[in-house]
Write a protein that holds these residues in place. Structure first.
Motif, PDB file in Angstrom:
ATOM      1  N   LYS A  38     -18.689   7.751   0.106  1.00 54.88           N
ATOM      2  CA  LYS A  38     -20.102   7.833  -0.246  1.00 54.88           C
ATOM      3  C   LYS A  38     -20.913   6.996   0.745  1.00 54.88           C
ATOM      4  CE  LYS A  38     -19.146  10.167  -4.008  1.00 54.88           C
ATOM      5  NZ  LYS A  38     -19.497  11.592  -4.161  1.00 54.88           N
ATOM      6  N   ARG A  64     -15.827   3.826  -0.560  1.00 55.19           N
ATOM      7  CA  ARG A  64     -14.967   4.771  -1.276  1.00 55.19           C
ATOM      8  C   ARG A  64     -15.610   5.143  -2.616  1.00 55.19           C
ATOM      9  NH1 ARG A  64     -11.857   0.942   1.219  1.00 55.19           N
ATOM     10  NH2 ARG A  64     -12.161  -0.456  -0.556  1.00 55.19           N
ATOM     11  N   GLU A  65     -15.436   6.362  -3.081  1.00 56.60           N
ATOM     12  CA  GLU A  65     -16.080   6.797  -4.315  1.00 56.60           C
ATOM     13  C   GLU A  65     -15.584   6.026  -5.538  1.00 56.60           C
ATOM     14  OE1 GLU A  65     -15.396  10.832  -5.308  1.00 56.60           O
ATOM     15  OE2 GLU A  65     -13.203  10.720  -5.118  1.00 56.60           O
ATOM     16  N   SER A  66     -14.419   5.379  -5.424  1.00 53.38           N
ATOM     17  CA  SER A  66     -13.877   4.586  -6.529  1.00 53.38           C
ATOM     18  C   SER A  66     -14.440   3.168  -6.550  1.00 53.38           C
ATOM     19  CB  SER A  66     -12.349   4.512  -6.431  1.00 53.38           C
ATOM     20  OG  SER A  66     -11.957   3.906  -5.203  1.00 53.38           O
ATOM     21  N   ASP A  67     -15.164   2.775  -5.497  1.00 52.37           N
ATOM     22  CA  ASP A  67     -15.695   1.418  -5.398  1.00 52.37           C
ATOM     23  C   ASP A  67     -16.868   1.201  -6.351  1.00 52.37           C
ATOM     24  OD1 ASP A  67     -13.883   0.734  -3.473  1.00 52.37           O
ATOM     25  OD2 ASP A  67     -15.297   0.822  -1.792  1.00 52.37           O
ATOM     26  N   THR A  68     -17.005  -0.025  -6.797  1.00 52.95           N
ATOM     27  CA  THR A  68     -18.225  -0.426  -7.498  1.00 52.95           C
ATOM     28  C   THR A  68     -19.225  -0.929  -6.464  1.00 52.95           C
ATOM     29  OG1 THR A  68     -17.479  -2.723  -7.791  1.00 52.95           O
ATOM     30  CG2 THR A  68     -16.880  -1.129  -9.522  1.00 52.95           C
ATOM     31  N   LYS A 114       1.164  -4.007  -8.043  1.00 56.24           N
ATOM     32  CA  LYS A 114       0.636  -2.682  -7.729  1.00 56.24           C
ATOM     33  C   LYS A 114       1.367  -2.081  -6.537  1.00 56.24           C
ATOM     34  CE  LYS A 114      -3.764  -2.337  -7.997  1.00 56.24           C
ATOM     35  NZ  LYS A 114      -5.225  -2.476  -7.681  1.00 56.24           N
ATOM     36  N   ASP A 143     -17.916  -4.135  -5.061  1.00 58.98           N
ATOM     37  CA  ASP A 143     -16.894  -3.916  -4.032  1.00 58.98           C
ATOM     38  C   ASP A 143     -17.544  -3.549  -2.701  1.00 58.98           C
ATOM     39  OD1 ASP A 143     -14.797  -4.275  -5.864  1.00 58.98           O
ATOM     40  OD2 ASP A 143     -14.779  -2.152  -6.404  1.00 58.98           O
ATOM     41  N   SER A 203      -9.733  -6.427 -14.880  1.00 61.21           N
ATOM     42  CA  SER A 203     -10.818  -5.463 -15.066  1.00 61.21           C
ATOM     43  C   SER A 203     -12.167  -6.163 -15.191  1.00 61.21           C
ATOM     44  CB  SER A 203     -10.554  -4.623 -16.321  1.00 61.21           C
ATOM     45  OG  SER A 203     -10.521  -5.449 -17.473  1.00 61.21           O
ATOM     46  N   LYS A 263     -20.526   2.310 -10.381  1.00 68.48           N
ATOM     47  CA  LYS A 263     -19.869   2.972  -9.267  1.00 68.48           C
ATOM     48  C   LYS A 263     -20.896   3.387  -8.202  1.00 68.48           C
ATOM     49  CE  LYS A 263     -15.623   3.104 -10.897  1.00 68.48           C
ATOM     50  NZ  LYS A 263     -14.488   2.432 -10.216  1.00 68.48           N
ATOM     51  N   MET A 290      -9.508  10.492  -0.115  1.00 67.39           N
ATOM     52  CA  MET A 290     -10.511   9.963  -1.044  1.00 67.39           C
ATOM     53  C   MET A 290     -11.902  10.127  -0.445  1.00 67.39           C
ATOM     54  SD  MET A 290     -10.797   6.154  -2.732  1.00 67.39           S
ATOM     55  CE  MET A 290      -9.249   6.360  -3.612  1.00 67.39           C
TER      56      MET A 290
END
Length: 238
Positions: free
Chosen positions: A4, A16-20, A232, A23, A42, A67, A1
């Motif tokens: 950033k 991580r690029e998936s983090d907001t 999960k 986060d 969500s 993001k 992954m």
């Protein structure tokens, strides 16, 4: 992954690029106030308390749904943001009927905590004093719409964790309210499983246990995150 690199409050961090942005900030111990955010469900960016300043943008952005991106420069606690957040909390108090001294969640209320954090010692706006009802038709729980801040946490937790979708939103603007089963009394909602997850998710005393009195409504919201994480990671195999 992919990773950033960005700056939060003049501090260089990686995420991580998936983090907001929320986060990423929490990962490095930077506090950003929230109300509609709840771990395990969500995010929708409803409360706007997590607004942050991003260099190069003339708009404040909600950290919970924005993001991370390479080279971002974020400020989370400027004077401008503090002013906006305090105004939002005052609006929530003025728009509803929040009387902390007689609330079951007194001392365990996220809205009350936010008011203290923002340094709010009075409400400078005109109170609306809406006429809202209290639904005690359920045998175990109740909902006081006077205390509801429309965070939709009850809706999301019922839909995403319990899978019942008993709760939903009806109306627009000032007339918005959470409802059960197409606006039936909660006690007659056939889809409700009486699990109590909505009660644990509610940040105020809006959803409460009927056996609780003033100041007794402590909620264990970490259970919701635990359930989501366990599912999960497939820790429960049937």
């Amino acid at each position: 992954m992919a990773v950033k690199t960005l700056t939060i409050n003049n501090r260089l961090i990686s995420a991580r690029e998936s983090d907001t942005l929320l986060d990423a900030a929490r990962e490095v111990g930077v506090h950003i106030p929230t109300l509609c955010h709840l771990e395990g469900v969500s995010d929708i960016g409803a409360c706007r308390l997590c607004l942050v300043e991003i260099a190069g943008s003339n708009k404040l952005q909600p950290a919970c749904v924005t993001k991370v991106a390479e080279g971002m420069e974020i400020q989370t606690n400027t004077e401008k943001l503090q002013k906006y957040r305090k105004m939002i909390v005052e609006l929530l108090f003025a728009e509803g009927n929040h009387i902390c001294s007689v609330c079951v969640a007194n001392g365990s209320c996220e809205l009350q905590d936010l008011a203290v954090e923002m340094g709010m010692d009075h409400v400078s706006l005109a109170y609306q004093f809406p006429q809202r009802d209290v639904d005690l038709s359920h045998e175990r729980f109740g909902i006081d719409h006077n205390r509801c801040v429309l965070c939709t946490r009850c809706i999301r937790v019922c839909d995403e964790i319990e899978g019942a979708h008993t709760w939903d939103m009806a109306g627009r603007g000032h007339n918005s309210r959470v409802i059960t089963d197409l606006n039936q009394p909660w006690g007659t909602a056939d889809s409700c499983t009486s699990c109590g997850k909505c009660l644990m998710a509610c940040p105020t005393g809006a959803i409460f246990s009927q056996c609780s009195t003033v100041g007794e409504m402590a909620k264990e919201r970490s259970k919701l995150e635990f359930i989501t994480t366990a599912r999960k990671e497939r820790k429960w195999i049937f």
